[in-house]
Design a protein around this motif. Structure first.
Motif, short mmCIF file in Angstrom:
data_model
loop_
_atom_site.label_atom_id
_atom_site.label_comp_id
_atom_site.label_asym_id
_atom_site.label_seq_id
_atom_site.Cartn_x
_atom_site.Cartn_y
_atom_site.Cartn_z
N ARG A 71 -8.15 -76.81 3.70
CA ARG A 71 -8.27 -76.13 5.00
C ARG A 71 -9.65 -75.49 5.15
N VAL A 73 -12.49 -76.51 3.69
CA VAL A 73 -13.46 -77.59 3.88
C VAL A 73 -13.33 -78.16 5.29
N GLN A 74 -12.10 -78.36 5.74
CA GLN A 74 -11.87 -78.89 7.08
C GLN A 74 -12.38 -77.91 8.14
N ALA A 76 -14.79 -75.68 7.78
CA ALA A 76 -16.25 -75.63 7.74
C ALA A 76 -16.84 -76.82 8.49
N GLY A 77 -16.23 -77.99 8.36
CA GLY A 77 -16.71 -79.17 9.08
C GLY A 77 -16.53 -79.01 10.58
N ALA A 78 -15.42 -78.43 11.00
CA ALA A 78 -15.17 -78.22 12.43
C ALA A 78 -16.16 -77.20 12.99
N ASN A 79 -16.45 -76.14 12.23
CA ASN A 79 -17.41 -75.13 12.69
C ASN A 79 -18.81 -75.73 12.81
N ARG A 80 -19.17 -76.59 11.85
CA ARG A 80 -20.49 -77.22 11.90
C ARG A 80 -20.61 -78.12 13.12
N ARG A 81 -19.58 -78.89 13.41
CA ARG A 81 -19.60 -79.75 14.60
C ARG A 81 -19.67 -78.93 15.88
N ARG A 82 -18.94 -77.81 15.91
CA ARG A 82 -18.94 -76.94 17.08
C ARG A 82 -20.33 -76.33 17.31
N THR A 84 -23.21 -77.56 16.30
CA THR A 84 -24.12 -78.64 16.69
C THR A 84 -23.94 -78.98 18.17
#
Length: 103
Positions: A71, A73-74, A76-82, A84
């Motif tokens: 959760r 890692v998932q 962190a990836g969603a925050n990075r996409r948001r 960007t």
């Protein structure tokens, strides 16, 4: 065949009660019986009375840790996409624009 919530709850309660009674008799009461008692053949060795719960605890903590790690890692990836997406929508040319002012 589906069972109602109440029936499923009763079945789970019965299984839990039987398991607790079996373990209690195995770990706490069986050592007081004579080794020649025929009840000893219904239970595993007493050393497993500690190994089984320890294994269950280790597996449970591992499962919880794996779930939380996935959760994180998932997320962190969603925050990075948001981040960007916000930067590109605001007109920044690159997602990682330099923060240093070169004047």
């Amino acid at each position: 065949m589906r069972c109602s919530d109440k029936a499923c709850g009763n079945i789970m309660l019965l299984v839990a009660a039987v398991t607790i009674l079996y373990y209690t008799f195995w770990a706490l009461l069986l050592p007081f019986l004579d080794d020649s008692s025929p009840l000893h053949m219904w239970f595993p060795s007493r050393e497993w009375a500690l190994r089984v719960p320890a294994l269950i605890v280790v597996l449970g903590i591992s499962a919880i840790g794996s779930f939380l790690g996935a959760r994180i890692v998932q997320g962190a990836g969603a925050n990075r996409r948001r981040r960007t997406r916000r930067r590109t929508e605001s007109g920044m040319s690159t997602p990682l624009a330099p923060l240093v002012d070169h004047t």
